[in-house]
Design a protein around this motif. Structure first.
Motif, PDB file in Angstrom:
ATOM      1  N   ALA A  40       0.793  -1.225   0.000  1.00 44.88           N
ATOM      2  CA  ALA A  40       0.000   0.000   0.000  1.00 44.88           C
ATOM      3  C   ALA A  40       0.823   1.273   0.000  1.00 44.88           C
ATOM      4  N   LEU A  41       2.073   1.194   0.449  1.00 45.03           N
ATOM      5  CA  LEU A  41       2.885   2.398   0.609  1.00 45.03           C
ATOM      6  C   LEU A  41       4.136   2.346  -0.262  1.00 45.03           C
ATOM      7  N   PRO A  42       4.636   3.503  -0.677  1.00 39.80           N
ATOM      8  CA  PRO A  42       5.889   3.528  -1.427  1.00 39.80           C
ATOM      9  C   PRO A  42       7.060   3.158  -0.521  1.00 39.80           C
ATOM     10  N   PRO A  43       8.146   2.638  -1.084  1.00 38.33           N
ATOM     11  CA  PRO A  43       9.297   2.227  -0.262  1.00 38.33           C
ATOM     12  C   PRO A  43       9.833   3.346   0.632  1.00 38.33           C
ATOM     13  N   SER A  44       9.738   4.596   0.169  1.00 38.37           N
ATOM     14  CA  SER A  44      10.260   5.710   0.959  1.00 38.37           C
ATOM     15  C   SER A  44       9.489   5.925   2.261  1.00 38.37           C
ATOM     16  N   ALA A  45       8.253   5.436   2.319  1.00 37.32           N
ATOM     17  CA  ALA A  45       7.427   5.609   3.517  1.00 37.32           C
ATOM     18  C   ALA A  45       7.586   4.471   4.506  1.00 37.32           C
ATOM     19  N   LEU A  46       8.334   3.438   4.131  1.00 33.75           N
ATOM     20  CA  LEU A  46       8.481   2.263   4.979  1.00 33.75           C
ATOM     21  C   LEU A  46       9.753   2.324   5.807  1.00 33.75           C
ATOM     22  N   PRO A  47       9.759   1.755   7.003  1.00 38.33           N
ATOM     23  CA  PRO A  47      10.997   1.626   7.775  1.00 38.33           C
ATOM     24  C   PRO A  47      11.899   0.576   7.143  1.00 38.33           C
ATOM     25  N   ASP A  48      13.151   0.526   7.557  1.00 35.55           N
ATOM     26  CA  ASP A  48      14.090  -0.433   6.974  1.00 35.55           C
ATOM     27  C   ASP A  48      13.647  -1.875   7.198  1.00 35.55           C
ATOM     28  N   ASP A  49      13.039  -2.139   8.341  1.00 38.92           N
ATOM     29  CA  ASP A  49      12.591  -3.484   8.669  1.00 38.92           C
ATOM     30  C   ASP A  49      11.113  -3.420   9.057  1.00 38.92           C
ATOM     31  N   PRO A  50      10.199  -3.532   8.076  1.00 39.23           N
ATOM     32  CA  PRO A  50       8.764  -3.408   8.377  1.00 39.23           C
ATOM     33  C   PRO A  50       8.270  -4.419   9.402  1.00 39.23           C
ATOM     34  N   GLU A  51       8.792  -5.652   9.357  1.00 42.50           N
ATOM     35  CA  GLU A  51       8.343  -6.661  10.313  1.00 42.50           C
ATOM     36  C   GLU A  51       8.704  -6.262  11.744  1.00 42.50           C
TER      37      GLU A  51
END
Length: 355
Positions: free
Chosen positions: A190-201
């Motif tokens: 749902a989100l672009p990579p720039s909006a994600l933390p380095d480790d989403p889990e």
């Protein structure tokens, strides 16, 4: 041969052969963390000297039973799906009738809508997906990530959080459970990579393990909230404090001594601060009160699960939801009273069922 406070740790040990003198240097583990809603005269943060619990809250002075020890406002809060048709998405008050013009989210009024800054990213996603139900279970994560992108100073308060270590399966492989993997997969889609933390889990795991379920006075669970200072109170199955929540429907509390009161010349206002209905603190507020006398330097604890459950059930719930196996005093050495929690043998159990 000498007494130490529970939060003191030996940082240096030196033995002098000539004088046969042992010199120990001790350090009290108080940590300075900016931005926390703490009264330094009442609570402070320290590291666990044994290295098992990480950071924790401790009493800076003796605390009497019934005393308010913490009033904490949320970094972000999210109403659960089953309450979204009635509760205000900002303050969690009941009977919210003002609706967001772009999605089904409800508020008390325009003021609450304007105050809920974390909703903007969620709202845009709902509009793009075309259905609010498609973000079911991920609303809090979306709100936190939106604050991470647009209000980094506010999001930084969650840096006090920690995530449990990954559990291993039968083959010794570290793995996350299905709910963590599913939430992380949704965020990636749902989100672009720039909006994600380095480790989403790891982000999902840390958020899930540190959130508080917000419960109304009648016991109804209406949502989740992310707190900074409140998340530092560790679990105990025999806690010395309990948590309650104040939503927009509730009167505000008479709380602990605040920073503004500390600078006042008036002795009464310097002792306690009154948070009236006009209080502008962001709700739902987490309120912690002492259930018994708490000694100075003693750890301040809460119960994360149903305390009337059996030892096995409590441990299973904590391992599943919080990622740790409880080793508190009550779990290590269950009191005699806990035996009843495992249940009683039915008097008919030894009979023939056809008798």
């Amino acid at each position: 041969p000498f007494a130490l406070a529970p939060d003191e740790t030996a940082t240096a040990v030196k033995w002098r052969k000539k004088t046969k003198t042992l010199t120990l240097t001790f350090r009290r583990g108080a940590l300075r963390i900016a931005g926390l809603d703490l009264d330094p005269g009442l609570l402070y943060v320290s590291e666990d000297p044994e290295g098992k619990k990480g950071r924790m809250l401790r009493a800076a002075r003796d605390i009497e039973a019934g005393e308010t020890v913490l009033v904490c406002e949320p970094v972000a809060a999210a109403v659960h799906d089953n309450a979204a048709g009635d509760a205000c998405a900002d303050c969690f008050a009941a009977a919210a009738r003002f609706r967001c013009p772009r999605c089904p989210t409800r508020y008390c009024d325009a003021r609450c809508a304007a105050n809920d800054v974390a909703h903007e990213g969620e709202c845009a996603l709902v509009a793009r997906l075309g259905d609010a139900s498609k973000i079911r279970g991920a609303r809090m994560f979306l709100r936190l990530l939106y604050l991470r992108s647009t209000r980094p100073s506010l999001f930084e308060k969650t840096y006090v959080w920690s995530a449990s270590e990954l559990r291993r399966d039968g083959g010794g492989v570290a793995r996350d459970d299905a709910s963590v993997l599913g939430s992380a997969a949704f965020l990636r889609s749902a989100l672009p990579p720039s909006a994600l933390p380095d480790d989403p889990e790891r982000f999902v795991r840390a958020a899930r393990e540190n959130l508080h379920g917000v419960v109304r006075a009648d016991g109804t669970l209406i949502g989740s909230a992310a707190y900074a200072a409140g998340s530092l109170a560790n679990h105990a199955c025999d806690p010395n404090c309990f948590a309650s929540f104040l939503t927009g429907s509730d009167a505000a509390p008479r709380a602990f001594r605040g920073a503004a009161a500390a600078d006042s010349d008036d002795s009464e206002s310097a002792t306690r601060t009154e948070f009236g209905p006009e209080c502008r603190k962001k709700k739902p507020l987490l309120v912690m009160r002492a259930t018994r006398f708490v000694k100075r330097h003693e750890e301040v604890t809460l119960g994360y699960v149903e305390l009337y459950a059996s030892r096995g059930e409590r441990r299973a719930r904590l391992l599943r939801s919080k990622g740790f196996l409880c080793a508190c005093a009550r779990c290590r050495d269950p009191p005699e009273a806990d035996r009843a929690l495992t249940g009683w043998l039915c008097a008919r159990a030894q009979r023939n069922p056809f008798d």
